[in-house]
Design a protein around this motif. Structure first.
Motif, PDB file in Angstrom:
ATOM      1  N   CYS A   1     -10.221   6.129   7.608  1.00 36.37           N
ATOM      2  CA  CYS A   1      -9.877   5.085   6.647  1.00 36.37           C
ATOM      3  C   CYS A   1     -10.008   3.724   7.340  1.00 36.37           C
ATOM      4  O   CYS A   1      -9.488   3.522   8.440  1.00 36.37           O
ATOM      5  CB  CYS A   1      -8.440   5.328   6.198  1.00 36.37           C
ATOM      6  SG  CYS A   1      -7.718   3.948   5.316  1.00 36.37           S
TER       7      CYS A   1
ATOM      8  N   CYS B   1      -3.268  11.937   2.552  1.00 38.63           N
ATOM      9  CA  CYS B   1      -4.428  11.232   2.011  1.00 38.63           C
ATOM     10  C   CYS B   1      -5.731  11.827   2.540  1.00 38.63           C
ATOM     11  O   CYS B   1      -5.853  12.116   3.733  1.00 38.63           O
ATOM     12  CB  CYS B   1      -4.337   9.758   2.395  1.00 38.63           C
ATOM     13  SG  CYS B   1      -5.665   8.775   1.729  1.00 38.63           S
TER      14      CYS B   1
ATOM     15  N   LYS C   1      -3.800   2.736  -3.760  1.00 36.62           N
ATOM     16  CA  LYS C   1      -4.435   2.662  -2.439  1.00 36.62           C
ATOM     17  C   LYS C   1      -5.571   1.654  -2.423  1.00 36.62           C
ATOM     18  O   LYS C   1      -6.312   1.551  -1.445  1.00 36.62           O
ATOM     19  CB  LYS C   1      -4.947   4.041  -2.021  1.00 36.62           C
ATOM     20  CG  LYS C   1      -3.806   4.980  -1.701  1.00 36.62           C
ATOM     21  CD  LYS C   1      -4.261   6.323  -1.236  1.00 36.62           C
ATOM     22  CE  LYS C   1      -3.022   7.184  -1.009  1.00 36.62           C
ATOM     23  NZ  LYS C   1      -3.355   8.586  -0.923  1.00 36.62           N
TER      24      LYS C   1
ATOM     25  N   ASP D   1       0.914   6.958   2.303  1.00 36.72           N
ATOM     26  CA  ASP D   1       1.120   8.398   2.458  1.00 36.72           C
ATOM     27  C   ASP D   1      -0.060   9.009   3.203  1.00 36.72           C
ATOM     28  O   ASP D   1      -0.666   9.982   2.766  1.00 36.72           O
ATOM     29  CB  ASP D   1       1.362   9.067   1.102  1.00 36.72           C
ATOM     30  CG  ASP D   1       0.162   8.954   0.181  1.00 36.72           C
ATOM     31  OD1 ASP D   1      -0.732   8.129   0.462  1.00 36.72           O
ATOM     32  OD2 ASP D   1       0.107   9.698  -0.811  1.00 36.72           O
ATOM     33  N   CYS D   2      -0.368   8.401   4.343  1.00 32.07           N
ATOM     34  CA  CYS D   2      -1.559   8.796   5.102  1.00 32.07           C
ATOM     35  C   CYS D   2      -1.634  10.304   5.338  1.00 32.07           C
ATOM     36  O   CYS D   2      -2.714  10.887   5.285  1.00 32.07           O
ATOM     37  CB  CYS D   2      -1.600   8.078   6.436  1.00 32.07           C
ATOM     38  SG  CYS D   2      -1.713   6.300   6.271  1.00 32.07           S
TER      39      CYS D   2
ATOM     40  N   GLN E   1      -6.589   2.003   7.841  1.00 34.03           N
ATOM     41  CA  GLN E   1      -5.863   2.647   8.954  1.00 34.03           C
ATOM     42  C   GLN E   1      -6.414   2.157  10.301  1.00 34.03           C
ATOM     43  O   GLN E   1      -5.652   1.824  11.220  1.00 34.03           O
ATOM     44  CB  GLN E   1      -6.091   4.153   8.859  1.00 34.03           C
ATOM     45  CG  GLN E   1      -4.873   4.998   8.921  1.00 34.03           C
ATOM     46  CD  GLN E   1      -5.249   6.474   8.879  1.00 34.03           C
ATOM     47  OE1 GLN E   1      -6.366   6.890   9.205  1.00 34.03           O
ATOM     48  NE2 GLN E   1      -4.277   7.280   8.485  1.00 34.03           N
TER      49      GLN E   1
ATOM     50  N   HIS F   1       0.835  -1.207   0.000  1.00 30.13           N
ATOM     51  CA  HIS F   1       0.000   0.000   0.000  1.00 30.13           C
ATOM     52  C   HIS F   1       0.863   1.247   0.000  1.00 30.13           C
ATOM     53  O   HIS F   1       1.904   1.285   0.650  1.00 30.13           O
ATOM     54  CB  HIS F   1      -0.870  -0.014   1.261  1.00 30.13           C
ATOM     55  CG  HIS F   1      -1.986   0.978   1.233  1.00 30.13           C
ATOM     56  ND1 HIS F   1      -3.169   0.733   0.598  1.00 30.13           N
ATOM     57  CD2 HIS F   1      -2.093   2.218   1.752  1.00 30.13           C
ATOM     58  CE1 HIS F   1      -3.964   1.775   0.738  1.00 30.13           C
ATOM     59  NE2 HIS F   1      -3.327   2.697   1.433  1.00 30.13           N
ATOM     60  N   GLU F   2       0.413   2.247  -0.716  1.00 29.20           N
ATOM     61  CA  GLU F   2       1.128   3.520  -0.712  1.00 29.20           C
ATOM     62  C   GLU F   2       0.803   4.246   0.585  1.00 29.20           C
ATOM     63  O   GLU F   2      -0.238   4.855   0.714  1.00 29.20           O
ATOM     64  CB  GLU F   2       0.663   4.350  -1.904  1.00 29.20           C
ATOM     65  CG  GLU F   2       1.480   5.586  -2.135  1.00 29.20           C
ATOM     66  CD  GLU F   2       1.097   6.213  -3.460  1.00 29.20           C
ATOM     67  OE1 GLU F   2       1.568   5.760  -4.494  1.00 29.20           O
ATOM     68  OE2 GLU F   2       0.287   7.145  -3.439  1.00 29.20           O
TER      69      GLU F   2
ATOM     70  N   THR G   1     -10.952   2.815   1.575  1.00 31.17           N
ATOM     71  CA  THR G   1      -9.681   3.553   1.620  1.00 31.17           C
ATOM     72  C   THR G   1      -9.748   4.808   0.734  1.00 31.17           C
ATOM     73  O   THR G   1     -10.806   5.131   0.210  1.00 31.17           O
ATOM     74  CB  THR G   1      -8.525   2.674   1.089  1.00 31.17           C
ATOM     75  OG1 THR G   1      -8.716   2.509  -0.322  1.00 31.17           O
ATOM     76  CG2 THR G   1      -8.499   1.311   1.757  1.00 31.17           C
ATOM     77  N   GLY G   2      -8.618   5.410   0.524  1.00 28.22           N
ATOM     78  CA  GLY G   2      -8.553   6.599  -0.317  1.00 28.22           C
ATOM     79  C   GLY G   2      -8.370   6.271  -1.797  1.00 28.22           C
ATOM     80  O   GLY G   2      -7.940   7.136  -2.566  1.00 28.22           O
TER      81      GLY G   2
ATOM     82  N   ARG H   1      -8.376  10.374   3.136  1.00 28.02           N
ATOM     83  CA  ARG H   1      -9.047   9.501   4.103  1.00 28.02           C
ATOM     84  C   ARG H   1      -8.321   9.414   5.444  1.00 28.02           C
ATOM     85  O   ARG H   1      -8.760   8.671   6.319  1.00 28.02           O
ATOM     86  CB  ARG H   1      -9.192   8.085   3.511  1.00 28.02           C
ATOM     87  CG  ARG H   1     -10.117   7.997   2.327  1.00 28.02           C
ATOM     88  CD  ARG H   1     -11.545   8.383   2.669  1.00 28.02           C
ATOM     89  NE  ARG H   1     -12.226   7.449   3.542  1.00 28.02           N
ATOM     90  CZ  ARG H   1     -12.908   6.390   3.139  1.00 28.02           C
ATOM     91  NH1 ARG H   1     -12.951   6.120   1.848  1.00 28.02           N
ATOM     92  NH2 ARG H   1     -13.534   5.599   3.985  1.00 28.02           N
ATOM     93  N   ASN H   2      -7.233  10.137   5.603  1.00 24.73           N
ATOM     94  CA  ASN H   2      -6.500  10.090   6.861  1.00 24.73           C
ATOM     95  C   ASN H   2      -7.442  10.374   8.028  1.00 24.73           C
ATOM     96  O   ASN H   2      -8.113  11.392   8.064  1.00 24.73           O
ATOM     97  CB  ASN H   2      -5.370  11.139   6.830  1.00 24.73           C
ATOM     98  CG  ASN H   2      -4.412  10.970   7.992  1.00 24.73           C
ATOM     99  OD1 ASN H   2      -4.413   9.938   8.661  1.00 24.73           O
ATOM    100  ND2 ASN H   2      -3.594  11.981   8.238  1.00 24.73           N
TER     101      ASN H   2
HETATM  102  S1  SF4 Z   1      -6.002   4.947   2.130  1.00 21.84           S
HETATM  103 FE1  SF4 Z   1      -5.874   4.889   4.368  1.00 21.84          FE
HETATM  104  S2  SF4 Z   1      -4.023   3.733   4.803  1.00 21.84           S
HETATM  105 FE2  SF4 Z   1      -3.953   4.369   2.663  1.00 21.84          FE
HETATM  106  S3  SF4 Z   1      -2.803   6.267   2.624  1.00 21.84           S
HETATM  107 FE3  SF4 Z   1      -4.959   6.794   2.790  1.00 21.84          FE
HETATM  108  S4  SF4 Z   1      -5.355   6.976   4.974  1.00 21.84           S
HETATM  109 FE4  SF4 Z   1      -3.413   5.889   4.752  1.00 21.84          FE
END
Ligand code: SF4
Ligand code: SF4
Ligand code: SF4
Length: 587
Positions: A118, A112, A156, A108-109, A121, A105-106, A212-213, A114-115
């Protein structure tokens, strides 16, 4: 192992879950039983509304006597089962699943969208993932930013397939699928087309369920901020009918709380020069659409009349049912009507050059971004709408601006495009456009109002609602309101088959339940939440002093001073348009 095709004739069975004896029905899955008994089993791919795929395996549980753990979302309970939902072995398996997802997974929370909200997360936190145990190459696929509305980030994506299932089973658009195998697997459109080139109608239902994002709207809040900060630009904003009963959820209000007044204050504090209610545009749409309906019926013109307020539905029809275009109402949506009136009537009254106006719309819908970009929705060289923010984008913008909606005082929408009626407010629920239009259609033919304004046959969250409404002793109007594109397809096929139900009037909304469940609304797919949002709109309708669009005094003044009459040349120039088959279009 049972499958989802099991016959639904239930039989009581005795099971044990985490050593607790339970008497349950054998038509239930282990996951359903657990949820009904307050036992939490994590899920990633599962959604109530779609067929379980069991693809993520995070919901596995141990069943005594079974050789290996089973997915609880797709395994039905059986007599005598002894189930363990959270044993050390199960916890270890779930942790490895999350670690493997994280490894590819990338991460980069911090950047992102969705931080903090998510689902991946959340699981990483629950299973205490603190380091990268599995190192190796990560997928590197390009971002798809080709669409006006939707952005896809395959790096993601955890391949849960919720989006694919929703697009297939709820919307029947079949725009996306999982292609390739193993490490190379990717969710993409047919033949690897970009979103822009594909048959995706940009309804955003997939975005609402993505954990996710990997799927998100194209965020234009920076462009809006730049317009607000430009001293030479007048930035107006209109707010769609459903937003006031959904946005509060993200600020700690109970579901269905109407926060109109606080929302207006927030938008003014954010720097918008004028804040209008799209319910005014909805009232205008009703007058023009009811007039169009009555004319088509009395002059023996093309029937049924199909409403055109939902841009996802319009795009679907252009792609898949282009032969039905002649049935479509020529009325623009409330958003586009209101935008056209802001840049003409309001601009003239305020003595502002229309080209100085930047018109923003807050909408429950991602496809509205696409609508704003349509060449059919331009008047005198200016787009009716310059930028669309979804409810989610507005929530982020309000938080970024440091405003706490809960503690803000109430303010009123700006006049004259802020006056509204109960009829326009119910546009936010499936069946609302039809109910509001029938109230005014009755008045148009009888020159008096309906005795009972509530047309309950077209209320509720059922996907297809049919009704026969008697307008005069000689005229009964056959109506159907459908929401969700799977249901739209059923109605379109009926029309193609010769309209056996002899419909006069059809309302279609792309999103199940209507705008209260729009692709740009707060995420989730809980039917109870959708019901409560709809009930809130109907309750507000009852509380309005004026509940009929034709009694909106600001709309009456607009006709008297500017548009002249219903369906006039002026009204046609600003408020009506035509659509074309997608095959004949550039995009
Ligand atoms: S989708 Fe979720 S885990 Fe992935 S970078 Fe975004 S916040 Fe982080
Ligand atoms: S895009 Fe989102 S919903 Fe679709 S498979 Fe990937 S993670 Fe799941
Ligand atoms: S936006 Fe709608 S049509 Fe497009 S992929 Fe998602 S669910 Fe399917």
């Amino acid at each position: 192992m049972a499958t989802s095709t099991k016959l639904l004739i239930s039989k009581p069975v005795n099971i044990w879950m985490n050593d607790e004896p339970m008497k349950v029905e054998d038509t239930q899955t282990i996951l359903q039983v657990a949820r009904n008994h307050g036992i939490h089993i994590p899920t990633l791919c599962y959604l109530d509304e779609i067929t379980p795929t069991g693809s993520c395996r995070i919901c596995v549980v141990e069943v005594e006597g079974f050789p290996r753990p089973v997915p609880s979302c797709s395994t039905f309970v059986k007599e005598g089962m002894k189930i363990h939902t959270n044993s050390p072995k199960i916890q270890a398996i779930r942790k490895v699943i999350v670690e493997l997802l994280v490894a590819n997974h990338e991460m980069d929370c911090l950047y992102c969208e969705r931080n903090g909200e998510c689902e991946l997360q959340d699981l990483a936190k629950i299973y205490n993932i603190r380091d990268h145990r599995f190192l190796g190459s990560k997928r590197q696929n390009p971002l798809d930013q080709t669409s006006m509305a939707l952005v896809r980030d395959p790096n993601k994506c955890i391949l849960c397939q919720r989006c694919v299932k929703v697009c297939d089973e709820v919307q029947s658009v079949h725009a996306i699928d999982v292609t390739k195998r193993g490490f190379e697997s990717i969710v993409t459109s047919a033949f690897g087309k970009t979103i822009h080139e594909s048959s995706c109608v940009l309804c955003g239902q997939c975005v609402r369920v993505c954990p996710t994002g990997a799927l998100k709207e194209r965020d234009v809040s920076t462009e809006v901020r730049e317009a607000i900060d430009d001293p030479n630009t007048i930035v107006t904003v209109q707010v769609a009918p459903s937003i006031s009963v959904t946005i509060g959820e993200e600020f700690g209000f109970p579901i269905g709380t109407d926060v109109s007044g606080k929302l207006v204050t927030a938008l003014k504090r954010m720097g918008f020069d004028a804040v209008f209610d799209t319910v005014f545009g909805a009232d205008l749409t009703i007058l023009e659409e009811a007039n169009e309906l009555i004319k088509r019926i009395t002059e023996n013109k093309t029937l049924p009349l199909i409403s055109t307020c939902s841009p996802g539905w319009i795009k679907f029809m252009e792609h898949e049912y282009a032969d039905l275009i002649p049935y479509m109402s020529t009325c623009k949506s409330p958003m586009s009507m209101q935008g056209a009136i802001i840049k003409s009537y309001w601009a003239k009254n305020q003595q502002i050059m229309p080209k100085r106006i930047f018109q923003v719309a807050i909408m429950p819908c991602m496809a509205k971004k696409f609508e704003a970009d349509r060449s059919e929705l331009v008047n005198d060289g200016l787009p009716n709408t310059d930028a669309v923010l979804t409810t989610r984008e507005l929530i982020r913008a309000i938080k970024k601006f440091g405003l706490d909606l809960k503690s803000l005082p109430d303010s009123k929408y700006d006049d004259p495009l802020g006056e509204s009626t109960g009829a326009g407010k119910i546009f936010g629920a499936s069946g609302g456009v039809m109910e509001a239009a029938l109230r005014t259609a009755y008045w148009l033919v009888n020159k008096k109002n309906l005795e009972h304004l509530e047309i309950t046959q077209v209320r509720g969250i059922e996907g297809i609602k049919r009704a026969k409404i008697q307008l005069t002793p000689e005229l009964t109007v056959n109506c159907v309101a459908a929401s969700g594109l799977k249901n739209a397809r059923i109605i379109c096929d009926e029309i193609r088959a010769g309209n056996p139900n002899n419909y006069h009037f059809i309302e279609i909304m792309a999103c199940p339940g209507g705008c209260i469940n729009g692709g740009g609304q707060p995420r989730g797919m809980d039917l109870e939440v959708i019901k409560q949002r709809a009930q809130a709109l109907y309750k507000l309708d009852e509380q309005y002093t004026i509940r009929l669009s034709h009694e909106n005094t600001a709309v009456q003044r607009l006709y008297a001073n500017f548009l002249k009459t219903l369906g006039s040349n002026e009204a046609h120039h600003l408020l009506h348009t035509h659509y074309y088959p997608r095959s004949e279009r550039r995009h």
